[in-house]
Design an enzyme around this catalytic site. Sequence first.
Site, PDB file in Angstrom:
ATOM      1  N   SER A  42       0.804  -1.227   0.000  1.00 39.46           N
ATOM      2  CA  SER A  42       0.000   0.000   0.000  1.00 39.46           C
ATOM      3  C   SER A  42       0.837   1.277   0.000  1.00 39.46           C
ATOM      4  CB  SER A  42      -0.921   0.026   1.222  1.00 39.46           C
ATOM      5  OG  SER A  42      -0.171  -0.141   2.406  1.00 39.46           O
ATOM      6  N   ASP A 341      -3.997   7.777   8.134  1.00 39.62           N
ATOM      7  CA  ASP A 341      -5.095   6.936   8.628  1.00 39.62           C
ATOM      8  C   ASP A 341      -4.668   6.019   9.766  1.00 39.62           C
ATOM      9  OD1 ASP A 341      -3.470   5.190   7.291  1.00 39.62           O
ATOM     10  OD2 ASP A 341      -4.936   4.602   5.764  1.00 39.62           O
ATOM     11  N   HIS A 344      -0.902   4.585   7.223  1.00 37.84           N
ATOM     12  CA  HIS A 344      -0.163   5.216   6.126  1.00 37.84           C
ATOM     13  C   HIS A 344       0.038   6.695   6.405  1.00 37.84           C
ATOM     14  CE1 HIS A 344      -2.668   1.838   4.659  1.00 37.84           C
ATOM     15  NE2 HIS A 344      -1.516   1.464   4.140  1.00 37.84           N
TER      16      HIS A 344
END
Length: 389
Positions: A42, A341, A344
């Site tokens: 991610s 978040d 990240h």
Amino acid sequence: MAMTSAISIFRFHLPLLAICLASIDAILVAGCYISIFSFGDSIADTGNGIRCNQFDDVGRFPYGETFFHHPTGRYSDGRLIIDFIAQDIGLPLVRPYLAGTDDGEDFTCGANFAVGGATALDKKYFISKGMDVYWTNNSLNIQLESFKQLLPSLCSTDCSNRMNEWLFLVGEIGGNDYNHAFFQGRSVDEIKTFVPDVVSAIGSAIEELIKLGARTMIVPGNFPIGCIAIYLTRFQSDKREDYESETGCIDWLNQFSMYHNRLLLDELGHLRQRHPNATIIYANYYEAAMAIIRSPKEYGFGESPLAACCGGGGPYNFNNSAVCGNGAEVCSSPSSHISWDGIHLTEAAYKVIARGLLGTYTTPPISQSCPKIQRYVLDSDYDNNSASS
Ligand SMILES: *[C@@H]1O[C@H](CO)[C@@H](O)[C@H](O)[C@H]1NC(C)=O
Ligand SMILES: *[C@@H]1O[C@H](CO)[C@@H](O)[C@H](O)[C@H]1NC(C)=O
Ligand SMILES: *[C@@H]1O[C@H](CO)[C@@H](O)[C@H](O)[C@H]1NC(C)=O
Ligand SMILES: *[C@@H]1O[C@H](CO)[C@@H](O)[C@H](O)[C@H]1NC(C)=O
């Protein structure tokens, strides 16, 4: 006159750049790399995960609110490190492989195989240890297979000459191998035994890319996981000695990240010996992030550098039952936060890290393999580049 010279530059470069006619900027600036290929999780996913895994939260606001003004599948409010690297080189943002070519776009400027949740090791490794891998099956191996499938469409002959001009970003990858284990209750002593296997999977992927013809690759290490809100929340402790006094990060988790990074560096050393013609650049994400966490104000960030911008409350503004995109509140000023978040980082933090990579946090320095990369950043204003998802 200016027009004529622009056109003649265009013509002059045409034979070389016909394969990636990105933008006038790219034509004027390129000279180091003509495309970027990326593998990872991610941290570098520009839109694969929402097309194949089960995190649909990233497909909802406020993801993407800052730069793209809509969710793109990036796990941030805006651009990621890979986006800044692409812009630094003067290339378009790297297209997610799983977006396909149905919209008439193709992969001549590169392709991104990174998938949110991806592991370095294959799923069967975790199954054999009695664990589950529930985020995605798209391990590094599978991403590499996709690259090999795509390759013939990019260069049918003379691939290794062509691949000279491609930049490979291999990682960050491996973080999820440990996330799975930590969040499934495995002890740090057990998880340490996975590290050589994770690092060797990364090494094998690099070796395979070199055999295919890759010449230049950037290989990032792991972030300081002891500073990440999800870890700080899960492993909260009353023992003062568990924390770094300077930062409030969890010391033993940061030690773990450093252990991974040490083994990765050793592996890269061996690879450089075996492949003296390849340029293998280590990107020190750990120190680039720690620099901001140690002195947030120096970089324009607020007072509590460990708390997420988008989260469901608690000391680090992270709550598993109210996550970003699904029940959480978003802060009014993401650019003054490091954590987006709770897992990240914000675009603002990624931007500082990406700029750090042009300076001290790459070995050998990126600017050595591509002197123009730095000039472009200084001469131009990133934020006025055209954005695409
Ligand atoms: C992973 O693969 C298995 C078996 O091929 C499949 O059943 C499962 O849905 C896949 N999981 C994800 C998240 O793609
Ligand atoms: C490395 O580069 C040199 C000079 O271009 C070349 O002669 C040599 O064959 C290359 N070695 C390998 C292992 O590719
Ligand atoms: C986490 O979110 C849930 C659901 O909104 C809420 O019931 C709970 O109190 C929250 N926990 C904390 C520590 O804020
Ligand atoms: C972008 O370009 C506009 C117009 O040329 C300029 O006013 C602005 O300062 C630039 N920078 C940003 C960050 O928008």
